[in-house]
Design a protein around this motif. Structure first.
Motif, PDB file in Angstrom:
ATOM      1  N   GLY A 120       3.390   1.484 -10.039  1.00 54.73           N
ATOM      2  CA  GLY A 120       2.457   1.671  -8.528  1.00 54.73           C
ATOM      3  C   GLY A 120       1.083   0.601  -9.331  1.00 54.73           C
ATOM      4  N   LEU A 121       0.846   1.088 -10.401  1.00 59.32           N
ATOM      5  CA  LEU A 121      -0.085  -0.362 -10.778  1.00 59.32           C
ATOM      6  C   LEU A 121      -0.001  -1.372 -10.804  1.00 59.32           C
ATOM      7  CD1 LEU A 121      -1.881   1.959 -13.782  1.00 59.32           C
ATOM      8  CD2 LEU A 121      -2.434   1.711 -11.537  1.00 59.32           C
ATOM      9  N   GLY A 122       0.844  -1.951 -10.680  1.00 60.99           N
ATOM     10  CA  GLY A 122       1.407  -3.245 -10.713  1.00 60.99           C
ATOM     11  C   GLY A 122       1.299  -3.376  -9.594  1.00 60.99           C
TER      12      GLY A 122
ATOM     13  N   ALA B  33      -5.581   5.832  -8.255  1.00 57.01           N
ATOM     14  CA  ALA B  33      -5.488   4.757  -9.128  1.00 57.01           C
ATOM     15  C   ALA B  33      -6.630   5.627 -10.433  1.00 57.01           C
ATOM     16  CB  ALA B  33      -5.023   3.863  -8.888  1.00 57.01           C
ATOM     17  N   SER B  34      -7.655   5.802  -9.611  1.00 60.51           N
ATOM     18  CA  SER B  34      -8.842   6.068 -11.195  1.00 60.51           C
ATOM     19  C   SER B  34      -8.735   7.291 -10.948  1.00 60.51           C
ATOM     20  CB  SER B  34      -9.796   5.755  -9.887  1.00 60.51           C
ATOM     21  OG  SER B  34     -10.958   6.292 -11.109  1.00 60.51           O
ATOM     22  N   LEU B  35      -7.988   7.925 -10.579  1.00 60.65           N
ATOM     23  CA  LEU B  35      -8.350   9.224 -10.561  1.00 60.65           C
ATOM     24  C   LEU B  35      -7.247  10.029 -11.939  1.00 60.65           C
ATOM     25  CD1 LEU B  35      -8.459  11.234  -7.628  1.00 60.65           C
ATOM     26  CD2 LEU B  35     -10.264  10.740  -9.149  1.00 60.65           C
TER      27      LEU B  35
ATOM     28  N   GLU C 248      -9.429   4.418 -14.366  1.00 61.44           N
ATOM     29  CA  GLU C 248      -9.993   3.102 -14.275  1.00 61.44           C
ATOM     30  C   GLU C 248     -11.671   3.262 -12.938  1.00 61.44           C
ATOM     31  OE1 GLU C 248     -10.483   0.494 -16.694  1.00 61.44           O
ATOM     32  OE2 GLU C 248      -9.176   1.611 -18.143  1.00 61.44           O
ATOM     33  N   PRO C 249     -13.279   3.231 -13.721  1.00 62.39           N
ATOM     34  CA  PRO C 249     -14.031   3.371 -12.622  1.00 62.39           C
ATOM     35  C   PRO C 249     -13.265   1.856 -11.939  1.00 62.39           C
ATOM     36  CG  PRO C 249     -14.622   2.404 -14.392  1.00 62.39           C
ATOM     37  CD  PRO C 249     -13.294   3.252 -15.490  1.00 62.39           C
ATOM     38  N   ALA C 250     -13.118   0.969 -12.130  1.00 60.16           N
ATOM     39  CA  ALA C 250     -12.653  -0.372 -11.144  1.00 60.16           C
ATOM     40  C   ALA C 250     -12.174   0.174 -10.067  1.00 60.16           C
ATOM     41  CB  ALA C 250     -12.643  -1.332 -11.923  1.00 60.16           C
ATOM     42  N   TYR C 251     -11.092   0.731 -10.235  1.00 59.27           N
ATOM     43  CA  TYR C 251     -10.361   0.919  -9.214  1.00 59.27           C
ATOM     44  C   TYR C 251     -11.065   2.002  -8.126  1.00 59.27           C
ATOM     45  CZ  TYR C 251      -6.310  -0.145 -11.277  1.00 59.27           C
ATOM     46  OH  TYR C 251      -5.061  -0.635 -12.166  1.00 59.27           O
TER      47      TYR C 251
ATOM     48  N   ALA D 135       0.981  -1.703  -0.509  1.00 58.62           N
ATOM     49  CA  ALA D 135       0.103   0.065  -0.094  1.00 58.62           C
ATOM     50  C   ALA D 135       0.632   1.040   0.097  1.00 58.62           C
ATOM     51  CB  ALA D 135      -1.069   0.087   1.266  1.00 58.62           C
ATOM     52  N   GLN D 136       2.434   1.355   0.224  1.00 58.37           N
ATOM     53  CA  GLN D 136       2.837   2.545   1.315  1.00 58.37           C
ATOM     54  C   GLN D 136       3.797   2.555  -0.414  1.00 58.37           C
ATOM     55  OE1 GLN D 136       2.383   4.849   3.011  1.00 58.37           O
ATOM     56  NE2 GLN D 136       1.838   4.026   4.385  1.00 58.37           N
ATOM     57  N   MET D 137       4.052   1.346  -0.682  1.00 58.33           N
ATOM     58  CA  MET D 137       4.853   1.615  -2.050  1.00 58.33           C
ATOM     59  C   MET D 137       3.782   1.904  -2.988  1.00 58.33           C
ATOM     60  SD  MET D 137       7.871   1.463  -1.405  1.00 58.33           S
ATOM     61  CE  MET D 137       8.728   1.117  -3.507  1.00 58.33           C
ATOM     62  N   ALA D 138       2.596   1.628  -3.186  1.00 54.99           N
ATOM     63  CA  ALA D 138       1.618   2.150  -4.686  1.00 54.99           C
ATOM     64  C   ALA D 138       1.177   3.699  -4.204  1.00 54.99           C
ATOM     65  CB  ALA D 138       0.400   1.267  -4.006  1.00 54.99           C
TER      66      ALA D 138
END
Length: 704
Positions: free
Chosen positions: A519-521, A577-579, A583-586, A497-500
């Motif tokens: 980050g997405l990975g 990530a969504s913003l 991608e609305p899934a995030y 979480a923190q690295m993302a």
């Protein structure tokens, strides 16, 4: 190295910590106690010998851990009792936060006392706690039983009551973990929850000296709460929220908790005025505070906040950065050796005077309140440096200009720091903890963005890229720790979480696709390895084998203590990530995660729910996003990007398009010129192509 060696008809135990990856464990390798490292082998040994386990959990930066090690565990009498009657296991709480979290809860419940370090627990061979506490001296004192008294009693209780086979102990442990864990409390995210939490935080606030805790102390930094208060002010215009955040940062900046010479902050203040710290300096505190002070400067334009932020960058770069490993070490110790209590950081009048000219000494004495009666109990002549008089007060008192006073203060700092660096320095743990490094990447990115600190961006990029090259695994994500011997300890939710979040924050600054992709990975791994069937996250991988029953107890940490809670941090990363991708899934996943906890009573969780509140705020209020399109090499794009990065509003996200393509619905202009959109709540402003026009449009983000 084997744990034991047969010797005739008995088993000879020996200390195995010399081979440990942890610096804290290796520091006890010389002790006469036959310490074992945490693992199934040690518990198997306890079962074979039918002995209770003495579990000691501490950390390399922990003052009282070193005290107990020196006075108790280096004593041959204590060692004889331990080696004859127990299997002794030593754990580094930084290396194994999952072990520490669960055993803290068990010991606190059984002892009816507060937790902390060192944690001393007595376990059955199956790992169930039947007694424990924190610090124990060698002999009876301080109102506590000494180990020479306690160890024989515990061993006798274990033998007489057959505790190793008692189901009652098992059931009590199970009930404690179930009752004290981070339980799922489903509900719908709401603005009212945030209003109630603000009222609770206001009630917890200590007005006299700022902060949370009693006026007499102790007090801890609260980086997540500062971020939340600034966000609440931005969204609902509550001036008291802003005032609390800024007054807390000013009080800390001027206190002894702030290293007035080398920059950075100590872990906490033992008094309520922020003057006398526990002297260890943690990467995670300084990472969160770096973002705080960068944001406070953006909020106010007050140069004091920028100066403190630059000092944190200096401390991180000069003291914690580990060039060999390509990351930041975890901490700097408080002490150099036994009997020491922050002597590296404190000053007698004679020590300070010897380093300065008479004129400089006169200013330093008043600036830092250096006197014959200092603040340290073990040596009353030792003074903690704190800002007793401002530049303006000194200028008036000495009949000088403020510029002249600042020049003198700069010389004082330079000379005192040079003198301090000639002293034996406390140990710096070189271990690179991925969760804390993710926090520092984010803090550095924010300092580069708002304070324009030139080293901050280079450090953040170097850290992210080096760690990606050395320890990123596309299937398993980030490990928990990286040491001189390589990675050790599998990664936790907190690391992912923190690295993302750190990488996604860095991407907004650099616009480099590799930072976004990594980050997405990381989020993909987080979803695959830490998501439970009901959609929540747990702190350990769902496929991780628990060495003892306590580790099998599910934990969904959503309260800060003292680092930001991993679950809401993961939700924030999902929403960012969504913003950044559209991608609305995030966004749907962020909502699903926070619905698991939105039923929590904000009055119960108080300011420790700040990260959870920040995640909820991203879901209940529109998050303004600046979308940049066009060729990043175009000078007009550079001007737009610089204007976007200078813009300040809590929660603001900067999204980069890619050259030669359109970014979702954000189309390039017909002539290919770079453009910027300001979007919030599903609607966007008309595009602008000039930096001045973007600055003007950003005024539409004004507070209510």
């Amino acid at each position: 190295m084997p744990i034991t060696e047969p010797a005739g008809d008995h088993i000879e135990l020996r200390n195995t910590l010399g081979s440990a990856a942890s610096a804290y464990l290796r520091s006890a390798a010389h002790q006469p106690i036959a310490w074992q490292q945490w693992g199934p082998e040690a518990f198997d040994l306890a079962r074979r010998l039918d002995r209770p386990v003495l579990l000691d959990i501490g950390a390399v930066w922990c003052h009282w851990c070193h005290v107990m090690d020196h006075e108790s565990y280096e004593d041959t009498g204590v060692a004889r009792l331990v080696n004859e009657h127990f299997i002794a296991i030593k754990v580094d709480r930084d290396e194994r936060p999952d072990v520490d979290t669960r055993y803290q809860r068990l010991v606190q419940a059984l002892s009816q006392q507060g937790g902390g370090w060192p944690l001393t627990a007595f376990l059955t061979p199956a790992g169930h706690v039947f007694s424990g506490g924190t610090y124990f001296p060698r002999t009876d004192r301080y109102g506590r039983p000494g180990l020479l008294t306690l160890l024989p009693r515990v061993a006798e209780v274990y033998r007489q009551n057959g505790l190793g086979a008692q189901e009652e102990v098992v059931e009590v442990n199970r009930q404690i973990l179930e009752a004290t864990g981070d339980r799922l409390t489903p509900g719908e995210p709401s603005e009212q929850w945030l209003h109630t939490l603000l009222a609770t935080i206001t009630h917890e606030w200590e007005e006299t000296h700022a902060g949370f805790g009693l006026p007499s102390g102790p007090k801890f930094p609260a980086p997540g709460t500062v971020e939340l208060l600034l966000r609440l002010h931005a969204e609902i215009g509550r001036g008291e929220a802003r005032d609390m955040a800024l007054s807390l940062l000013r009080a800390m900046a001027r206190g002894g908790i702030h290293d007035q010479l080398a920059g950075g902050f100590h872990r906490y203040s033992v008094d309520g005025m922020w003057r006398v710290p526990h002297f260890e300096k943690m990467l995670y505190d300084n990472a969160g505070l770096l973002a705080n002070f960068a944001h406070a400067f953006a909020e106010t334009g007050d140069g004091e906040f920028a100066e403190v932020a630059r000092g944190i960058v200096t401390f991180a770069a000069d003291v914690l950065w580990n060039e060999e490993l390509g990351g930041f070490g975890g901490s700097q110790d408080a002490d150099v050796g036994p009997g020491d209590d922050g002597d590296f950081f404190t000053w007698t009048p004679a020590e300070a005077r010897a380093a300065l000219s008479e004129d400089e000494w006169a200013v330093a004495m008043h600036r830092f309140d250096i006197g014959e009666q200092g603040e340290m109990h073990h040596n009353p002549a030792k003074n903690v440096l704190w800002i007793a008089r401002t530049v303006e007060q000194l200028a008036g008192g000495f009949g000088a200009s403020e510029a002249e006073v600042r020049a003198v203060l700069a010389r004082i700092r330079e000379k005192l720091l040079a003198a301090r660096l000639r002293r034996p320095a406390p140990f710096v743990d070189p271990t690179v903890y991925l969760s804390w490094n993710g926090m520092m990447i984010r803090g550095l990115a924010e300092a580069a963005r708002f304070v324009r600190e030139p080293r901050a961006q280079a450090l953040a990029v170097r850290c992210a890229d080096r760690l990606a090259a050395q320890c990123w695994n596309v299937e398993r994500g980030w490990p928990h720790a990286l040491g001189p011997g390589g990675t050790f300890t599998g990664g936790f939710l907190d690391d992912q979480a923190q690295m993302a979040l750190g990488l996604l924050t860095l991407y907004q600054l650099t616009g480099e696709p590799r930072h976004l992709e990594l980050g997405l990975g990381t989020i993909r791994v987080m979803e695959a390895r830490f998501r439970t069937p009901n959609g929540a996250f747990r702190d350990t991988p769902i496929d991780q084998r628990a060495e003892v029953a306590a580790l099998a107890a599910p934990s969904h940490p959503y309260a800060d203590q003292p680092t930001p809670a991993p679950v809401p941090t993961a939700a924030i990363a999902l929403e960012v990530a969504s913003l950044l991708t559209g991608e609305p899934a995030y966004h749907a996943r962020a909502e699903e995660v926070m619905r698991q906890f939105a039923g929590e009573n904000p009055r119960r969780i108080g300011h420790m729910g700040s990260t959870a509140a920040l995640a909820l705020a991203m879901l209940v209020w529109p998050n303004p996003t600046i979308v940049l399109t066009g060729d990043a090499a175009d000078p007009r794009h550079t001007a737009l990007r610089d204007a976007a990065l200078r813009a300040w509003r809590p929660g603001l996200v900067v999204r980069h398009g890619r050259p030669g393509t359109h970014d979702g619905t954000y189309l390039p202009s017909p002539d290919g010129a770079p453009r910027a959109f300001i979007c919030a709540g599903g609607t966007c402003s008309p595009p602008v192509s000039e930096a001045a026009s973007l600055v003007e449009a950003l005024r539409s983000l004004a507070r209510p």
